[in-house]
Design a protein around this motif. Structure first.
Motif, mmCIF file in Angstrom:
data_model
loop_
_atom_site.group_PDB
_atom_site.id
_atom_site.type_symbol
_atom_site.label_atom_id
_atom_site.label_comp_id
_atom_site.label_asym_id
_atom_site.label_seq_id
_atom_site.Cartn_x
_atom_site.Cartn_y
_atom_site.Cartn_z
ATOM 1 N N VAL A 131 0.809 -1.227 0.000
ATOM 2 C CA VAL A 131 0.000 0.000 0.000
ATOM 3 C C VAL A 131 0.840 1.273 0.000
ATOM 4 C CG1 VAL A 131 -1.962 -1.163 1.064
ATOM 5 C CG2 VAL A 131 -0.333 0.071 2.522
ATOM 6 N N VAL A 132 2.163 1.149 0.155
ATOM 7 C CA VAL A 132 3.041 2.326 0.155
ATOM 8 C C VAL A 132 3.344 2.732 -1.287
ATOM 9 C CG1 VAL A 132 5.351 3.179 0.731
ATOM 10 C CG2 VAL A 132 4.069 1.820 2.393
ATOM 11 N N THR A 177 0.517 6.528 1.102
ATOM 12 C CA THR A 177 -0.132 5.235 0.912
ATOM 13 C C THR A 177 -1.346 5.342 0.000
ATOM 14 O OG1 THR A 177 -1.719 5.382 2.743
ATOM 15 C CG2 THR A 177 0.507 4.620 3.277
ATOM 16 N N THR A 210 -4.237 4.164 0.631
ATOM 17 C CA THR A 210 -5.254 3.740 1.596
ATOM 18 C C THR A 210 -5.996 4.980 2.073
ATOM 19 O OG1 THR A 210 -3.980 4.071 3.624
ATOM 20 C CG2 THR A 210 -3.651 1.965 2.454
#
Length: 119
Positions: free
Chosen positions: A55-56, A79, A81
């Motif tokens: 997610v990075v 991220t 997210t």
């Protein structure tokens, strides 16, 4: 290796997903603390790294402070997210040229709903 070289090598290895290279820079005894993990295992704190790196999207260094046997890094983890950008501080203590302690500091609140999925 200097404190700077050890800490940067660890940081760079961790964020490229090279667990073996990161773990090689850790001594024993070792202690890791973050809002989610407490570990004395030199590789144990890296166990969930693959999930995090999925997610990075970017790591943006803000500040690096180095002493003879300690260092502090401040960086933003971008991220993909709902957490978005996570401001992070990481403090290291070294002993005999190896990392002995890491204290990772960040606001865990946005991560709590996603923690199980990332691990």
């Amino acid at each position: 290796m200097s404190t700077r070289e050890v800490v940067r090598a660890y940081h760079d290895a961790r964020f490229r997903g090279d667990v073996a290279a990161a773990a090689a820079l850790i001594g024993e005894p070792f202690s890791f603390r973050s809002p989610f993990i407490t570990s004395a295992d030199p590789a144990g704190h890296l166990a969930g790294l693959e999930g995090l790196l999925r997610v990075v999207t970017e790591v943006e260094m803000i500040s690096e402070l180095y002493g003879e046997s300690e260092a502090t890094l401040v960086y933003d983890v971008h991220t993909a997210t709902p957490a978005g950008i996570q401001r992070t501080a990481e403090h290291f203590r070294l002993h005999d040229g190896k990392i002995a302690t890491i204290m990772l500091i960040f606001d865990a609140t946005p991560w709590q709903p996603m923690a199980a999925a990332i691990r």
